[in-house]
Write an enzyme that holds these catalytic residues in place. Structure first.
Site, PDB file in Angstrom:
ATOM      1  N   ARG A  44       0.821  -1.223   0.000  1.00 38.70           N
ATOM      2  CA  ARG A  44       0.000   0.000   0.000  1.00 38.70           C
ATOM      3  C   ARG A  44       0.851   1.267   0.000  1.00 38.70           C
ATOM      4  NH1 ARG A  44      -3.485   2.920   4.039  1.00 38.70           N
ATOM      5  NH2 ARG A  44      -5.394   3.560   3.004  1.00 38.70           N
ATOM      6  N   ILE A  70      -7.288   7.596  -0.789  1.00 39.31           N
ATOM      7  CA  ILE A  70      -7.172   6.137  -0.896  1.00 39.31           C
ATOM      8  C   ILE A  70      -8.040   5.619   0.246  1.00 39.31           C
ATOM      9  CG2 ILE A  70      -5.021   6.174   0.489  1.00 39.31           C
ATOM     10  CD1 ILE A  70      -4.075   3.667  -0.914  1.00 39.31           C
ATOM     11  N   SER A  71      -8.910   4.667  -0.023  1.00 37.96           N
ATOM     12  CA  SER A  71      -9.857   4.211   0.995  1.00 37.96           C
ATOM     13  C   SER A  71      -9.142   3.541   2.156  1.00 37.96           C
ATOM     14  CB  SER A  71     -10.862   3.227   0.394  1.00 37.96           C
ATOM     15  OG  SER A  71     -11.452   3.756  -0.761  1.00 37.96           O
ATOM     16  N   GLN A  72      -9.836   3.523   3.287  1.00 36.28           N
ATOM     17  CA  GLN A  72      -9.340   2.830   4.480  1.00 36.28           C
ATOM     18  C   GLN A  72      -9.243   1.330   4.169  1.00 36.28           C
ATOM     19  OE1 GLN A  72     -12.246   3.129   7.561  1.00 36.28           O
ATOM     20  NE2 GLN A  72     -11.113   1.828   8.970  1.00 36.28           N
ATOM     21  N   PRO A  73      -8.125   0.669   4.541  1.00 30.55           N
ATOM     22  CA  PRO A  73      -7.975  -0.763   4.252  1.00 30.55           C
ATOM     23  C   PRO A  73      -9.157  -1.618   4.699  1.00 30.55           C
ATOM     24  CG  PRO A  73      -5.898   0.108   5.011  1.00 30.55           C
ATOM     25  CD  PRO A  73      -6.893   1.220   5.133  1.00 30.55           C
TER      26      PRO A  73
END
Ligand code: SAH
Length: 220
Positions: A44, A70-73
């Protein structure tokens, strides 16, 4: 199959840091081992600006420029888990490439990933990342995702990573048995919904409240 497709290029971030993120996602309820393995093998830190790379394995959304994130994992893992099924995924469509992280995860779990981004600059950087990581099964376009990708339909799964009203045109591009996961607009926040195409129509489930950047029309 997973290991041969897994990403190389671990680079500056240790395997330990990434496994800590995987443990955290497991604690938060992600159960699909294929998804956890994909998160564990995706670097990431290569999807964010170098200045933020030390925070890349925190379970948080991060800015990627142009007002996007970037979205939260955890959210990436939850949405990915929501489209998984026993058989392997064939074609998957993503709306909102952003950094390319969600597409890179999907690329490990599906035959082909088609992903569209309305901001040209973001689409170009994501394309370079896919190339560098050897993700040759990801196809990207600078396009308005609200149109879907009709020439490649039908899809086994459609993942929308920006929040808004889901056009009927998108669900029409699902094959029978296919699922669409999207943050549907509902006031300040959104509701993550899963729409499944059946022989006779569509079924809808709600998966919980989420917050995404808005789904916008047209190109930038
Ligand atoms: N999946 C991304 C999340 C990016 S945020 C990741 O893993 O990094 C959502 C992205 O959707 C933004 O980059 C935004 O520009 C894009 N977007 C918003 N509306 C869109 C549309 N109609 N078509 C394509 N992309 C769109």
């Amino acid at each position: 199959m997973m290991s041969s497709k897994a990403h190389s290029g671990i680079g500056m971030t240790s395997e330990g840091t990434r496994q800590r993120l995987v443990r955290r996602l497991r604690e938060k309820g992600i159960r699909d081992e294929r998804v956890l393995e994909a998160v564990g093998s995706t670097p990431r830190h290569l999807f964010v600006d170098e200045a933020l790379s030390s925070r890349a394995y925190e379970d948080t959304a991060l800015p990627i420029g142009r007002g996007q994130t970037i979205s939260q994992p955890y959210v990436v893992a939850m949405m990915t888990q929501a489209v998984m099924r026993d058989e392997p995924l064939g074609k998957v469509l993503e709306i909102g490439t952003g950094s390319g992280y969600q597409a890179a995860i999907l690329a490990l779990l599906a035959d082909k990933v088609f992903t569209t981004e309305r901001i040209g600059e973001l689409q170009r950087s994501a394309r370079q990342r896919f190339h560098r990581l050897g993700l040759h099964n990801v196809y990207t376009r600078h396009a308005d995702g609200l149109e879907g990708w009709p020439s490649q339909a039908p899809f086994d799964a459609i993942v929308v990573t920006a929040g808004g009203r889901i056009p009927d045109k998108l669900r029409e591009q699902l094959g029978v048995g296919g699922v669409l996961v999207a943050p549907e607009h509902a006031g300040l926040h959104q509701q993550l919904v899963r729409i499944t195409r059946t022989e006779t129509g569509f079924e809808r489930e709600e998966l919980g409240a989420v917050t995404f950047v808005p789904l916008l029309e047209g190109l930038d």
